[in-house]
Write an enzyme that holds these catalytic residues in place. Structure first.
Site, short mmCIF file in Angstrom:
data_model
loop_
_atom_site.label_atom_id
_atom_site.label_comp_id
_atom_site.label_asym_id
_atom_site.label_seq_id
_atom_site.Cartn_x
_atom_site.Cartn_y
_atom_site.Cartn_z
N ALA A 295 -8.31 97.78 113.08
CA ALA A 295 -9.37 98.93 113.40
C ALA A 295 -10.22 98.96 112.34
CB ALA A 295 -8.40 99.99 113.10
N LYS A 296 -11.19 99.96 112.64
CA LYS A 296 -12.15 100.22 111.45
C LYS A 296 -12.64 101.61 111.61
CE LYS A 296 -14.24 97.40 108.50
NZ LYS A 296 -13.63 96.13 107.77
#
Ligand code: GLU
Length: 428
Positions: A117-118
């Site tokens: 994720a980011k």
């Protein structure tokens, strides 16, 4: 998958869109090598979830400004999503997508039980007060709260954020759910459940890999030179550890300028200078250098430890380093990667080289979940062991396949994620 953006051919792609295209082309190459059909390729190419939020901010002077924030969860076939939160004026949805995909491959390659994720907020943190940054962090956290959690998605620091940001996120999440949840973020201050050794983990990992890479090329660190682009959380520590190992760190840059010293920069003195002035510029024991020339210096090792897309088809033909260790995420464009490979430069891809951060994030999450704390020596030793084991296994597979370290690393990681997806099966 082609880009969702159709731009006139003359308009240069933004850094984020270029990063996303770069990430997509790496995946396409891996999916083709693995013989995946279009359905499986698309499943890996598209993020599982993307959230775009407005982040209203009351400035200290009473004005209201509305910022934009993102959280992209690329994949969770192997475990909860994991990845940093970036505060930068260049943050875009495409950049966050690219960074989230690279997190998926990084966690899979290092066998850390997470997906990728980011997050990001389009903001220049240098232009805001600490209180304003706290309000931005808290509002952003409450906007993305439904999709994060210690079993869902665990943010960590990235460019423009730090352990204080993580403390605010942890507090906001905990206040909202009604009890303290340390493991909702990693990279926290040690006083609230952060791990010893987390803040130095990425740079230590980059240094371990740089030294292993030099050795692999038959070079002795004590006789080698290096240049480091970026003097932030990753670059500054890497320069210091390389210098400790006897490497002459001849050049260092930051977003304001670069400096050069033939006999090697005194890194502790430079660190002190930067702590006082905020930049490497003006360091008395070095000469000013054009920052773009740093990438083309005649050094043994080059460590790009700043942002994406700095090694391009324009400058790659002029790179003289024998070894490139990607401290940043995505510093090399696809075209530059091909050129460097043809030139015989050994490029250690980001998904291995800078994985030290997420490895110790994993250690922090494990310690938090067990409420049992490791010593700094234990953390450092386990970090080193994991980084070097992954390096050795990657070098061995790349020798077997005859492909570059990056292509081999991406193929290995993509296969692990696809295998997890396939064994779980598709719902419904
Ligand atoms: N932001 C770091 C990275 O790009 C660390 C991510 C994490 O620890 O979750 O790898």
């Amino acid at each position: 998958m082609t880009s969702t953006h159709v731009l006139p051919a003359t308009e240069p792609l933004s850094r984020g869109t270029q990063a996303w295209e770069n990430a997509q082309s790496q995946l396409t190459d891996a999916a083709q090598s693995l013989g995946y059909d279009d359905g499986l390729h698309q499943l890996l190419a598209r993020p599982r979830r993307e959230m775009t939020v407005s982040v209203p901010l009351r400035r200290d002077n009473g004005d209201v400004e509305v910022l934009t924030g993102y959280r992209v969860q690329h994949n969770f076939s192997r475990g909860p999503a994991k990845g940093g939160l970036r505060f930068s004026p260049d943050v875009s949805l495409d950049e966050v997508r690219a960074l989230s995909m690279w997190m998926t491959w990084k966690c899979a390659l290092l066998d850390v039980p997470y997906g990728g994720a980011k997050g990001g907020v389009t903001i220049d943190p240098r232009c805001y007060s600490t209180r304003e940054l706290e309000r931005v962090t808290r509002r952003y956290t409450s906007e993305i709260l439904p999709i994060i959690g210690p079993e869902r998605d665990i943010p960590a620091p990235d460019i423009g954020t730090d352990e204080r940001t993580m403390a605010w996120m942890m507090d906001t999440y905990s206040v909202n759910v009604g009890y303290t949840v340390p493991s909702v973020v990693t990279g926290k201050p040690v006083s609230i459940g952060g791990s010893l050794g987390r803040s130095s983990a990425t740079s230590k990992g980059v240094a371990h890999i740089s030294l292993a890479g030099l050795e692999h090329l038959g070079l002795q660190p004590g006789k080698c030179s290096a240049a480091v682009q970026g003097f932030g959380k990753v670059g500054a520590g890497t320069a210091a550890y390389l210098a400790d190992a006897g490497v002459r760190v001849q050049a260092v840059s930051d977003q304001y300028g670069a400096i050069y010293a033939e006999d090697g920069i005194d890194v502790p003195a430079l660190t002190e200078h930067v702590a006082h002035t905020g930049t490497v510029n003006g360091f008395p024991d070095g000469d000013p250098l054009d920052p773009s020339a740093l990438l083309e210096l005649d050094v043994d090792a080059l460590v790009p430890a700043a942002v994406e897309g700095v090694l391009t088809e324009d400058n790659a033909p002029r790179v003289r380093a024998k070894l490139i260790v990607e401290g940043a995420n995505g510093p090399t464009t696809a075209a530059a990667d091909q050129i460097l490979n043809d030139l015989g430069v050994l490029v250690v891809p980001d998904i291995l080289a800078n994985a030290g951060g997420v490895i110790v994030s994993y250690f922090e999450w494990v310690q938090g979940n067990q409420a049992y704390w490791w010593t700094a020596a234990e953390v450092d030793e386990r970090l080193k062991q994991r980084m070097l084991a992954a390096w050795e296994s990657l070098v061995a597979s790349s020798q077997e396949t005859g492909l570059s370290l990056r292509r081999t690393a991406t193929i290995t990681a993509v296969k692990r994620v696809a295998d997890a997806h396939l064994i779980r099966g598709m719902y419904p």
